[in-house]
Design a protein around this motif. Sequence first.
Motif, short mmCIF file in Angstrom:
data_model
loop_
_atom_site.label_atom_id
_atom_site.label_comp_id
_atom_site.label_asym_id
_atom_site.label_seq_id
_atom_site.Cartn_x
_atom_site.Cartn_y
_atom_site.Cartn_z
N HIS A 114 -4.10 -8.10 1.52
CA HIS A 114 -5.03 -7.05 1.93
C HIS A 114 -4.27 -5.81 2.39
O HIS A 114 -3.09 -5.87 2.74
CB HIS A 114 -5.98 -7.56 3.03
CG HIS A 114 -5.30 -7.87 4.33
ND1 HIS A 114 -4.99 -6.90 5.24
CD2 HIS A 114 -4.89 -9.03 4.85
CE1 HIS A 114 -4.41 -7.45 6.28
NE2 HIS A 114 -4.33 -8.76 6.07
N ALA A 115 -4.96 -4.70 2.39
CA ALA A 115 -4.36 -3.42 2.76
C ALA A 115 -4.04 -3.37 4.24
O ALA A 115 -4.74 -3.93 5.07
CB ALA A 115 -5.32 -2.29 2.40
N GLU A 135 -3.79 2.68 1.79
CA GLU A 135 -3.43 1.56 0.92
C GLU A 135 -4.69 0.90 0.33
O GLU A 135 -4.71 0.50 -0.83
CB GLU A 135 -2.61 0.52 1.68
CG GLU A 135 -2.07 -0.58 0.79
CD GLU A 135 -1.22 -1.59 1.55
OE1 GLU A 135 -0.94 -2.65 0.94
OE2 GLU A 135 -0.86 -1.36 2.72
N LEU A 136 -5.75 0.82 1.12
CA LEU A 136 -7.01 0.27 0.64
C LEU A 136 -7.54 1.10 -0.54
O LEU A 136 -7.97 0.56 -1.56
CB LEU A 136 -8.04 0.21 1.75
CG LEU A 136 -9.41 -0.32 1.35
CD1 LEU A 136 -9.34 -1.81 1.07
CD2 LEU A 136 -10.42 -0.04 2.44
N GLU A 175 -5.75 2.98 -2.52
CA GLU A 175 -4.84 2.75 -3.65
C GLU A 175 -5.20 1.45 -4.37
O GLU A 175 -5.23 1.40 -5.60
CB GLU A 175 -3.39 2.71 -3.17
CG GLU A 175 -2.84 4.05 -2.74
CD GLU A 175 -1.47 3.93 -2.06
OE1 GLU A 175 -0.80 2.88 -2.22
OE2 GLU A 175 -1.09 4.89 -1.37
N GLN A 176 -5.47 0.40 -3.58
CA GLN A 176 -5.86 -0.87 -4.19
C GLN A 176 -7.17 -0.73 -4.94
O GLN A 176 -7.33 -1.27 -6.03
CB GLN A 176 -5.97 -1.96 -3.12
CG GLN A 176 -4.64 -2.39 -2.54
CD GLN A 176 -4.81 -3.44 -1.46
OE1 GLN A 176 -5.90 -3.69 -0.96
NE2 GLN A 176 -3.70 -4.08 -1.09
#
Length: 193
Positions: A158-159, A164-165, A167-168
């Motif tokens: 998980h981010a 980052e979230l 980006e995911q």
Amino acid sequence: MKRRKFLAAGAASALARPSIAQTNKKLTFLSWNIVDQADLFKVWFTEFGKAHPGVEIEWLDKKGPDLPPFYQTQLAAGTPPDVVDLQGGIGVEYAAQGALLDLTPYLSAHPDVKARFNTDYLNNWVWDGKNWLVPFYVAKTLLFYNKPLFQKAGITGHAASFDELLEQAARIGGGGGDQTGFLTLNFDWLLVL
């Protein structure tokens, strides 16, 4: 703390403003999709009526997508509800438009009422150094991870940050079609990592 206790604290403070009861014979209370608490509201309204004889409370409950346009229409018509339950950052928008009453003087004059609220929650409704809302209840936003899509996109965990979230989400949703890379079950998009 359970939802019912949060509801009780919020409604008790919102309805405890004697100036409203002294100037109006009818109060309108607009809530956001909590019709499941009808029995609790009946108790509160009855208790309030005993303390303020002759004051009628009209309870209006609107579903998620219906409350903002309803409230905006009432503002435009000059007939906004006396008490309104707003979620997320939408209260800041209405405060900036001058649609909400600055509660700071009331909270300062009644430290016992202010002390009923968790300071962190109360600070969520501060804008421009003023309290525009008080916590009524705390709702949870859920974030679900689709493990097969994570695996397909090569994401192993998980981010650790909102960036980052995102980006995911872009990696998962970049394939087009019906793949969704980021989905919450609430519009507030509150993310705690």
